[in-house]
Write an enzyme that holds these catalytic residues in place. Structure first.
Site, mmCIF file in Angstrom:
data_model
loop_
_atom_site.group_PDB
_atom_site.id
_atom_site.type_symbol
_atom_site.label_atom_id
_atom_site.label_comp_id
_atom_site.label_asym_id
_atom_site.label_seq_id
_atom_site.Cartn_x
_atom_site.Cartn_y
_atom_site.Cartn_z
ATOM 1 N N HIS A 184 0.808 -1.220 0.000
ATOM 2 C CA HIS A 184 0.000 0.000 0.000
ATOM 3 C C HIS A 184 0.844 1.275 0.000
ATOM 4 C CE1 HIS A 184 0.552 -0.022 4.369
ATOM 5 N NE2 HIS A 184 0.135 1.215 4.387
ATOM 6 N N HIS A 246 7.566 -2.268 2.219
ATOM 7 C CA HIS A 246 7.358 -0.819 2.083
ATOM 8 C C HIS A 246 8.675 -0.045 1.972
ATOM 9 C CE1 HIS A 246 3.464 -2.114 3.147
ATOM 10 N NE2 HIS A 246 3.553 -1.999 4.446
HETATM 11 C C1 BG6 Z 1 1.327 -2.423 7.310
HETATM 12 C C2 BG6 Z 1 1.965 -3.109 8.483
HETATM 13 O O1 BG6 Z 1 1.714 -3.028 6.115
HETATM 14 O O2 BG6 Z 1 1.724 -1.049 7.307
HETATM 15 C C3 BG6 Z 1 1.563 -2.433 9.778
HETATM 16 O O3 BG6 Z 1 1.560 -4.474 8.510
HETATM 17 C C4 BG6 Z 1 1.871 -0.966 9.721
HETATM 18 O O4 BG6 Z 1 2.209 -3.039 10.891
HETATM 19 C C5 BG6 Z 1 1.324 -0.333 8.452
HETATM 20 O O5 BG6 Z 1 1.282 -0.372 10.861
HETATM 21 C C6 BG6 Z 1 1.802 1.089 8.302
HETATM 22 O O6 BG6 Z 1 1.121 1.699 7.267
HETATM 23 P P1 BG6 Z 1 0.907 3.268 7.246
HETATM 24 O O7 BG6 Z 1 0.240 3.523 5.944
HETATM 25 O O8 BG6 Z 1 0.050 3.607 8.433
HETATM 26 O O9 BG6 Z 1 2.269 3.870 7.366
#
Ligand code: BG6
Length: 508
Positions: A184, A246
């Site tokens: 994401h 990520h």
């Molecule tokens: C997710 C993780 O992919 O990304 C989570 O599994 C994390 O542990 C999250 O909290 C963080 O996403 P964002 O968009 O809030 O930075």
């Protein structure tokens, strides 16, 4: 923007949190912006028994609660939910996939859909492997007369071996062009903006290399703990949960060569080349260049918060890392010798993700500066929150003599009038409907990312003398992470929620 062809979206795990919090609000927003097909249905699938009406009511409340849209008239939500359906099934029962097939094919004429299906697996990790294969065996992965696309959420395996096994198993029945692996972060506007910042502006490219860049720093901090995800998280840890996907994808965007076009594979090939150029991590590197930590009980703004080992479903002797910091290199002509510092953690002081490009200092310091207060030129790309960009440089402090003072120029997305930042899921779902896989992780990228991190995983598993440092919840992680910088007198930037503030005074 093109309009997608008529289709049916099938969400497995429809009674879960992801569906209510993210997916349905995203589809609702796409509908309001007229990005959905002329005719479509969404079928929620789950083990829980529920009728269509009950499902619609559940989704209606979820949209009213979680949607970022201003909803002045509830009838708009009612009209949207009219095209939602619910089908309960036993995922382990092969015959139930045949029933699902009959059900979906029965819906097609009503929505003028000719075998265009998108399957979204919002199910617990790893459940999708069998489900996707069973769907394919039931003849639901056809890709000629229409399309069948499979959206899967991480984790994509647990390590190199299981990552490879998963890809192999999926590929037996489903083509790579049908698989959309969600990361994401790639759906975030600000991550995509890394490409635009680099490749739409002539001034950055000449500086974006080892001749001018001293180091690259990436922070992805969260203030929350593991909340009710202890069961999943304890088997994962920060390295698998954030770094393998990520953070490395962001590194790919920062470090890649200019792609020849915006074609999905042109971009993903360049990201993959970056992954292939990571300097392999040795056992000594794991000891000196990788630091892991785990948050301990503390008081944050007057509130006592539990340590990680006291969180629900976490064993009291867990050694799972909730924090990881690393220093590594990319062995290619652009980046040879430039250290990349990355860190991520839960229960840090604030939620912030940013990339800092630290440029090299001038070869000779002419002007007087307060010792230790010269950060050099920095380009800070703020991924979230207070999305934007800040460039810092020196100017003359007004008055007698020649004193240099660090100042900055900044841009904040929130200052753009009438611009709404779509959620990552909106953008990604829209791309899947259009068949654009640019912002999805490809099989080879996932495997190469696992390969890069494998020595760390192995060392942590086999060498119990490698420490898991405790850090009090609400702090910036173990102090040992500062040692990654050696004795250069530099350290991490300590960002605040607000892009223009740092270190001493933060907005809470
Ligand atoms: C997710 C993780 O992919 O990304 C989570 O599994 C994390 O542990 C999250 O909290 C963080 O996403 P964002 O968009 O809030 O930075």
């Amino acid at each position: 923007m093109d309009t997608p062809k008529n289709l049916i979206i099938i969400i497995f795990g429809a009674s879960g949190d992801l569906t209510s919090r993210k997916l349905m609000p995203a589809i609702f927003s796409l509908e309001l912006q007229k990005f959905m097909p002329e005719s479509y249905a969404v079928v929620g699938v789950g083990r829980t028994k529920m009728g269509d009406e009950e499902f619609r009511e559940k989704i209606k409340s979820a949209i009213l609660k979680y949607s970022s849209e201003k909803i002045s008239d509830n009838n708009i939500v009612d009209r949207f939910t009219e095209n939602l359906f619910y089908h309960s099934m036993d995922y382990d029962e092969v015959a139930s996939y045949e029933d699902l097939k009959t059900y979906l094919i029965g819906l097609c004429p009503r929505y003028s859909v000719s075998h265009n299906f998108i399957y979204y697996f919002a199910t617990p990790p790893n459940a999708f492997e069998e489900m996707a294969v069973n769907l394919a065996k039931a003849g639901m992965a056809l890709h000629d007369n229409g399309f069948s696309r499979f959206i899967i959420e991480k984790p994509f395996g647990f390590d190199l071996e299981s990552g490879k096994r998963l890809n192999k198993k999926l590929h037996e029945f489903i083509g790579e062009d049908q698989i959309f692996r969600i990361d994401h972060y790639l759906g975030k506007e600000t991550v995509q903006n890394l490409l635009v910042t680099r490749f739409a502006n002539g001034i950055f490219e000449p500086l974006w290399n080892r001749n001018y860049v001293h180091r690259v720093e990436i922070t992805s901090a969260e203030s929350i703990g593991v909340e009710d995800r202890g069961g999943y998280y304890d088997a994962s840890g920060a390295l698998r949960d954030m770094v393998q996907n990520h953070i490395l994808q962001m590194v790919g965007m920062i470090a890649m060569e200019p792609p020849s076009s915006l074609d999905p594979d042109a971009i993903r090939n360049e990201v993959h080349k970056v992954f292939q150029s990571f300097q392999p991590i040795t056992e000594t590197d794991v000891l000196h260049n990788v630091i892991r930590g785990q948050y301990t009980e503390s008081v944050i703004r007057g509130q006592r918060v539990p340590g990680y080992r006291n969180e629900k479903k976490v064993p009291e002797n867990s050694r799972t890392e909730t924090y990881v910091a690393m220093k590594f290199y990319i062995n290619n002509w652009r980046w040879g010798g430039v250290p990349f510092y990355i860190r991520t953690g839960k229960r840090l002081p604030t939620r912030v993700t940013e990339v800092v490009i630290h440029f090299k200092q001038t070869p000779h310091h002419l002007f007087r500066r307060e010792p230790g207060k010269y950060p050099g030129n920095q380009l800070i790309v703020r991924i979230q929150p207070d999305e934007g960009i800040l460039f810092s440089f020196d100017m003359k402090e007004p008055g007698a003599g020649f004193n240099a003072k660090n100042v900055s120029m900044d841009f904040h997305y929130k200052d753009l009038a009438n611009v709404r930042m779509p959620s990552a899921y909106e953008r990604l779902l829209n791309d899947v409907m259009l068949g654009d896989s640019t912002l999805f992780a490809r099989d080879d990228e996932v495997e190469t990312a696992w390969k890069f991190l494998e020595p760390v995983q192995k060392a942590w598993l086999n060498n119990t003398s490698i420490k898991v440092y405790g850090y009090p919840a609400g702090t910036w992680g173990p102090e040992h992470a500062d040692e990654l910088f050696g004795n250069d007198g530099i350290t991490w930037r300590h960002p605040c929620r607000n892009l223009t503030e740092d270190n001493d005074y933060c907005e809470l």
